[in-house]
Design a protein around this motif. Structure first.
Motif, PDB file in Angstrom:
ATOM      1  N   ILE A 189      81.932  -5.791  61.412  1.00 21.48           N
ATOM      2  CA  ILE A 189      81.673  -4.389  61.749  1.00 21.48           C
ATOM      3  C   ILE A 189      81.486  -3.539  60.496  1.00 21.48           C
ATOM      4  O   ILE A 189      80.523  -2.766  60.394  1.00 21.48           O
ATOM      5  N   PHE A 190      82.389  -3.662  59.534  1.00 19.45           N
ATOM      6  CA  PHE A 190      82.274  -2.861  58.313  1.00 19.45           C
ATOM      7  C   PHE A 190      80.969  -3.193  57.590  1.00 19.45           C
ATOM      8  O   PHE A 190      80.227  -2.297  57.167  1.00 19.45           O
ATOM      9  N   GLN A 216      83.712   3.993  61.564  1.00 22.77           N
ATOM     10  CA  GLN A 216      82.287   4.280  61.716  1.00 22.77           C
ATOM     11  C   GLN A 216      81.953   5.662  61.160  1.00 22.77           C
ATOM     12  O   GLN A 216      80.970   5.839  60.434  1.00 22.77           O
ATOM     13  N   ARG A 217      82.772   6.644  61.476  1.00 25.84           N
ATOM     14  CA  ARG A 217      82.508   8.006  61.018  1.00 25.84           C
ATOM     15  C   ARG A 217      82.673   8.121  59.506  1.00 25.84           C
ATOM     16  O   ARG A 217      81.949   8.888  58.851  1.00 25.84           O
ATOM     17  N   GLN A 218      83.605   7.360  58.947  1.00 29.62           N
ATOM     18  CA  GLN A 218      83.777   7.378  57.495  1.00 29.62           C
ATOM     19  C   GLN A 218      82.537   6.838  56.791  1.00 29.62           C
ATOM     20  O   GLN A 218      82.094   7.399  55.786  1.00 29.62           O
ATOM     21  N   VAL A 219      81.977   5.755  57.310  1.00 28.58           N
ATOM     22  CA  VAL A 219      80.755   5.218  56.713  1.00 28.58           C
ATOM     23  C   VAL A 219      79.622   6.236  56.841  1.00 28.58           C
ATOM     24  O   VAL A 219      78.880   6.487  55.874  1.00 28.58           O
ATOM     25  N   GLU A 220      79.478   6.831  58.004  1.00 29.56           N
ATOM     26  CA  GLU A 220      78.394   7.784  58.216  1.00 29.56           C
ATOM     27  C   GLU A 220      78.502   8.984  57.283  1.00 29.56           C
ATOM     28  O   GLU A 220      77.487   9.553  56.877  1.00 29.56           O
ATOM     29  N   ARG A 228      86.593   1.288  54.103  1.00 26.94           N
ATOM     30  CA  ARG A 228      87.080  -0.041  53.705  1.00 26.94           C
ATOM     31  C   ARG A 228      88.585  -0.142  53.966  1.00 26.94           C
ATOM     32  O   ARG A 228      89.083  -1.163  54.479  1.00 26.94           O
ATOM     33  N   ALA A 229      89.319   0.901  53.637  1.00 23.02           N
ATOM     34  CA  ALA A 229      90.768   0.899  53.866  1.00 23.02           C
ATOM     35  C   ALA A 229      91.077   0.804  55.361  1.00 23.02           C
ATOM     36  O   ALA A 229      92.000   0.085  55.778  1.00 23.02           O
ATOM     37  N   THR A 230      90.310   1.517  56.172  1.00 21.14           N
ATOM     38  CA  THR A 230      90.515   1.448  57.620  1.00 21.14           C
ATOM     39  C   THR A 230      90.229   0.043  58.132  1.00 21.14           C
ATOM     40  O   THR A 230      90.977  -0.498  58.963  1.00 21.14           O
TER      41      THR A 230
END
Length: 288
Positions: A189-190, A216-220, A228-230
């Motif tokens: 997923i990451f 997902q929101r952090q990547v966006e 990555r930490a999540t």
């Protein structure tokens, strides 16, 4: 371009005393909606569709559609008898849906030309978008890269659930931009999000879906370190979720949380006691 972005949950079907437990299903769906998931895949692999009759599958779908906006519901459609599959497709399409999740026909292992013809026939008959499900270790047949790239040019095929295990094919599909690429391998997923994929159709997202949505929101937003930490926070759970054939561990985890009864349809079996204890520890750590 399609709208199948985000974290979709491959929804488990709760059972009690051999029957679908609609009350538990409602509780489960409501909790996942609160966690912000993009939607649900009903009666897919995780939903044990192969062990459900068509009547049961439609009953589950109808129940979910009472609780979830139709644009957030994808229905699984699988089979190797094309006439029966097309008839069931028409029955399903009498309901409002976001799409259909369709794998290659299992067991018969058609040629590449046969696969292309199969998906064209299903897509031609579709009144809703099709999400192609590429999962050769369940169907017994691999859709080659060039075949897959031709198939997804069909205007009704809007996305792919990618379990093909070939990174070059994944990257080619993302680069082509013909369809949204949703990973069906939760460990990816990451990677999928960072490579420009659309998200995931995930079984493990039944647990702490809020963290999957956060990732997902952090990547966006460009917060790759946070994402990555999540992901690494979720990793022990993702690994444990597939310690036994899916959805045994997912159902055991949901049962430990008091959301469903730990029951599967034969020949699926509940998790071994050692796996349940592992899950107990993983869930306790994830709750911190």
């Amino acid at each position: 371009m399609s709208t199948f972005r985000g974290i979709w949950v491959a929804l488990a079907t709760p059972f009690r005393a051999g029957e679908v437990d609609f009350a538990a299903l409602h509780t489960l769906v409501a909790r996942l909606l609160e966690d912000g998931v993009a939607g649900f895949v009903v009666c897919g692999t995780t939903g044990e569709a192969a062990a459900l009759s068509h009547e049961e599958q439609l009953a589950v779908l109808d129940a979910v559609l009472q609780w979830v906006p139709s644009q957030q519901v994808i229905m699984g459609l699988a089979g190797n008898n094309l006439r029966e599959l097309l008839a069931f497709q028409q029955e399903i399409q009498r309901r409002p849906l976001a799409g259909l999740l369709v794998p290659a026909p299992y067991y018969i292992r058609p040629s590449q030309a046969g696969l292309e013809s199969f998906f064209q026939t299903v897509a031609d008959a579709a009144s809703v978008p099709v999400v192609l499900y590429d999962i050769p270790y369940r169907t017994g047949v691999r859709i080659e890269r060039d075949t897959l790239r031709r198939i997804v040019r069909h205007p009704r095929i809007a996305a792919i659930k990618d379990c093909g295990g070939d990174l070059e094919t994944t990257l080619a599909l993302i680069a082509d931009g013909q369809v949204e690429v949703l990973t069906g391998e939760d460990l990816q997923i990451f990677n999928n999000l960072c490579q420009g994929g659309a998200g995931a159709i995930s079984a493990s997202a039944h647990v702490r879906a809020d963290l999957y949505v956060r990732m997902q929101r952090q990547v966006e937003s460009g917060d790759l370190a946070g994402a990555r930490a999540t992901f690494f926070r979720l990793l022990p759970w993702i690994q444990a979720a597939f310690a036994e054939p899916n959805p045994a561990a997912v159902k055991a985890a949901l049962a430990l949380q008091g959301l469903i009864v730990d029951e599967l349809r034969e020949p699926m079996q509940p998790c071994a006691p050692a796996t349940v204890e592992r899950l107990r520890g993983v869930l306790a750590a994830l709750a911190d």
